[in-house]
Design an enzyme around this catalytic site. Structure first.
Site, PDB file in Angstrom:
ATOM      1  N   CYS A 211       0.886  -1.078  -0.010  1.00  0.00           N
ATOM      2  CA  CYS A 211       0.270   0.037  -0.042  1.00  0.00           C
ATOM      3  C   CYS A 211       0.914   1.280  -0.015  1.00  0.00           C
ATOM      4  CB  CYS A 211      -0.924   0.075   1.263  1.00  0.00           C
ATOM      5  SG  CYS A 211      -2.406   1.030   1.040  1.00  0.00           S
TER       6      CYS A 211
ATOM      7  N   HIS B 218      -3.997  -4.888   0.757  1.00  0.00           N
ATOM      8  CA  HIS B 218      -3.548  -5.593   2.207  1.00  0.00           C
ATOM      9  C   HIS B 218      -3.539  -7.031   2.057  1.00  0.00           C
ATOM     10  CE1 HIS B 218      -2.789  -1.612   4.132  1.00  0.00           C
ATOM     11  NE2 HIS B 218      -3.548  -1.258   3.459  1.00  0.00           N
TER      12      HIS B 218
ATOM     13  N   SER C 266       1.319 -12.785  38.620  1.00  0.00           N
ATOM     14  CA  SER C 266      -0.256 -12.022  39.068  1.00  0.00           C
ATOM     15  C   SER C 266      -1.252 -13.185  38.763  1.00  0.00           C
ATOM     16  CB  SER C 266      -0.431 -11.233  37.977  1.00  0.00           C
ATOM     17  OG  SER C 266      -0.526 -11.836  36.393  1.00  0.00           O
ATOM     18  N   GLY C 267      -0.914 -14.411  38.555  1.00  0.00           N
ATOM     19  CA  GLY C 267      -2.050 -15.587  38.005  1.00  0.00           C
ATOM     20  C   GLY C 267      -2.311 -15.430  36.837  1.00  0.00           C
ATOM     21  N   GLY C 268      -2.042 -14.427  35.886  1.00  0.00           N
ATOM     22  CA  GLY C 268      -2.408 -14.495  34.572  1.00  0.00           C
ATOM     23  C   GLY C 268      -1.426 -15.290  33.754  1.00  0.00           C
ATOM     24  N   VAL C 269      -1.900 -15.388  32.401  1.00  0.00           N
ATOM     25  CA  VAL C 269      -1.010 -16.487  31.525  1.00  0.00           C
ATOM     26  C   VAL C 269       0.661 -15.552  31.392  1.00  0.00           C
ATOM     27  CG1 VAL C 269      -0.846 -17.071  29.186  1.00  0.00           C
ATOM     28  CG2 VAL C 269      -3.241 -16.818  30.422  1.00  0.00           C
ATOM     29  N   ASP C 270       0.587 -14.330  30.990  1.00  0.00           N
ATOM     30  CA  ASP C 270       2.026 -13.700  30.737  1.00  0.00           C
ATOM     31  C   ASP C 270       3.047 -13.947  31.733  1.00  0.00           C
ATOM     32  OD1 ASP C 270       0.686 -12.832  28.356  1.00  0.00           O
ATOM     33  OD2 ASP C 270       0.398 -10.879  28.893  1.00  0.00           O
ATOM     34  N   SER C 271       2.669 -13.512  32.905  1.00  0.00           N
ATOM     35  CA  SER C 271       3.569 -13.712  34.111  1.00  0.00           C
ATOM     36  C   SER C 271       3.960 -15.290  34.441  1.00  0.00           C
ATOM     37  CB  SER C 271       3.149 -13.090  35.429  1.00  0.00           C
ATOM     38  OG  SER C 271       1.910 -13.474  36.025  1.00  0.00           O
TER      39      SER C 271
ATOM     40  N   GLU D 252      -2.527  -9.185   4.205  1.00  0.00           N
ATOM     41  CA  GLU D 252      -2.457  -9.499   5.746  1.00  0.00           C
ATOM     42  C   GLU D 252      -3.744  -9.655   6.286  1.00  0.00           C
ATOM     43  OE1 GLU D 252      -1.651  -4.959   5.927  1.00  0.00           O
ATOM     44  OE2 GLU D 252      -1.234  -6.559   4.582  1.00  0.00           O
TER      45      GLU D 252
END
Length: 512
Positions: free
Chosen positions: A79, A170, A224-229, A172
């Site tokens: 583009c 585009h 934190s109990g979350g996925v990332d940490s 993508e």
């Protein structure tokens, strides 16, 4: 050695999507602002020039010195990138009378390797205000549409040592039906990339890098109990074992019974773990606070104070581990700098400086879906990997208006009934995020012969891929009726339940 592609970002809303598509093809891809081209750019397998909200005809159009790249490395220009390529190398770009936006059908002008396996009339997605009137003489048109004579063009065979492909559409976006195939063809047939970037290879390379960087020193990481940490901690643990010390802080704003449940999960996973009940620290500072920004800032400040207090008990720690992921990194170095503040980020800014620690962020190059795939490679239990996102400030921003222990308790009870019913009915894994919001609204109700004047709860449940956009989840009416009945009958203090059917945008997923 992992092959690598870089994207030069000119501010397109789709830039991250290009990177995600290439990574789906197991090709490692990084994004750089157009004006911060890495010194080793020519050592990559290919460079992609993104789209842009700007026009190449603008006086202050975003530009680079194309001569430093042209012919020296395979290039795909999308583009705005294609229009810049045409304008800079001797072609002509004109402002279009109308914005070329929406679906179109691709018509091949010539056979080309990038179109292999793609049928004529394949649907593509246009989104640009300028149009390419003439291409440079060293290029040839390879595709058009009904309305646009130049939809794709490439450098003539043998003119440059490395081919250049330019697209006015585009590939993508999902509206370009064969876009992923086109990108795959460019990567494999033009750039000659090995598609060898997988969760297993990422884990292997990361462990080696972490061990080299950390040596014998210790790392502290706030879970934190979350996925990332959790994935970040698991990767660090795989690399350095008990040199990693994890701290899980109960701020009193978690879901019902979450602190004890997560502590049990982490202990089973073998983390070197410190659990801290800091409920009084947080709720004491938050009592009566209504403004959402003040809530967030107060939570961030108290978290730093509590974490600092705990870290002081660990004198040998030299590193702070964080679960930062790639969208956070991209945002911090975007073309326009950090976006306008819609809400303060919950990551603990200022903590490394206060603790005088070096930072290690093992997930900083991963998108959210990739974090989960790496977590699976690390054998993290499914019920942790598939947890819904949960806001960093916790229920502080799901209790609208002034905070109090009682209001947080009401929100916790209603939320637990909602989430437990989603799990019981097999709906939890079919939606992206769900929760209960306690509104600062009281209304009249009737319980038997008794008149009540109690709070209202809003249930929020959405489907999304990455949280950037979201649709409200069309949950069965019978299910919602049952949840509503349970909340009203079991949680004294709530007498009305409503369901939020707003999309993002214009609404946000969280209410604050």
């Amino acid at each position: 050695m992992t092959d690598k592609v870089i994207i030069l970002d000119f501010g397109s809303q789709y830039t991250q999507l290009i990177a995600r598509r290439l990574r789906e093809l197991n090709v490692y891809t990084e994004i750089y602002p157009y004006n911060k081209i890495p010194k080793d750019a020519l050592d990559m397998k290919a460079i992609i020039l993104s789209g842009s909200p700007f026009s190449v005809k603008d006086e202050n159009a975003l530009r680079i010195d194309l001569q430093t790249l042209v012919g020296k490395i395979p290039i795909l220009a999308v583009c705005y990138g294609a229009q810049m390529m045409a304008e800079e190398l001797g072609g002509n770009v004109e402002r279009s009378d109308k914005r070329e936006y929406g679906k179109a059908q691709l018509k091949f002008v010539t056979d080309d390797p990038v179109f292999e396996g793609i049928g004529d009339d394949s649907q593509i997605w246009m989104s640009h205000g300028d149009t390419i009137a003439n291409i440079p003489e060293q290029f040839e048109v390879i595709a058009k549409t009904k309305d646009i004579p130049i939809a794709a063009f490439k450098s003539k065979k043998g003119h440059y040592p490395n081919d250049i492909y330019c697209l006015q559409f585009h590939p993508e976006v999902t509206h370009s039906m064969d876009g992923l195939k086109l990108l795959d063809n460019f990567i494999t047939k033009v750039a000659k990339c090995n598609k060898n970037w997988t969760p297993a290879s990422f884990v292997e390379e990361s462990i080696a890098q972490i061990r080299e960087k950390i040596g014998e020193e210790q790392v502290v990481l706030g879970l934190s109990g979350g996925v990332d940490s959790t994935v970040a901690a698991s990767l660090l643990k795989r690399a350095i074992g008990d040199q990693l010390i994890c701290v899980f802080i109960d701020n009193g704003l978690l879901r019902k019974d979450e602190f004890s449940q997560v502590m049990r999960d982490y202990e089973v996973m073998g983390f070197n773990l410190v659990g801290v009940d800091a409920t009084q620290d947080f709720l004491g500072e938050l009592e009566g606070v209504s403004d959402p920004e003040k809530k967030r800032k107060t939570i961030g400040r108290v978290f730093i104070e509590v974490f600092d207090r705990e870290a002081q008990k660990l004198p040998n720690v030299k590193w702070l581990g964080q679960g930062t992921i790639y969208p956070d990194v991209i945002e911090s170095v975007s073309v326009h700098g950090p976006s306008v503040t819609i809400k303060s980020h919950h990551n603990v800014g200022g903590l490394p400086e206060k603790l005088n620690l070096k930072i290690i962020e093992p997930l900083r190059m991963l998108f959210k879906d990739e974090v989960r795939r790496v977590g699976k490679e690390l054998d993290i239990p499914e019920h942790i990997l598939n947890r819904h996102p949960f806001p960093g400030p916790g229920l502080a921003i799901r209790v609208l208006g002034p905070l109090s222990k009682e209001r947080i308790r009401l929100c916790q009870e209603a939320d637990a009934i909602f989430i437990n019913n989603l799990k019981k009915e097999g709906l939890y894994s079919q939606v992206w995020q769900a929760g209960a919001i306690l509104l600062p609204v009281q209304s009249v109700g009737v319980m038997g012969d008794e008149r009540t004047y109690e709070f209202t709860v809003a249930l929020r449940c959405v489907n999304s891929v990455d949280g950037m956009t979201a649709e409200w989840s069309n949950l069965p009416h019978a299910f919602l009726a049952r949840v509503s009945s349970e909340i009203i009958n079991q949680v004294k203090g709530i007498n009305r339940v409503v369901y939020d059917i707003s999309t993002k945008p214009p609404a946000t997923i969280e209410w604050e």
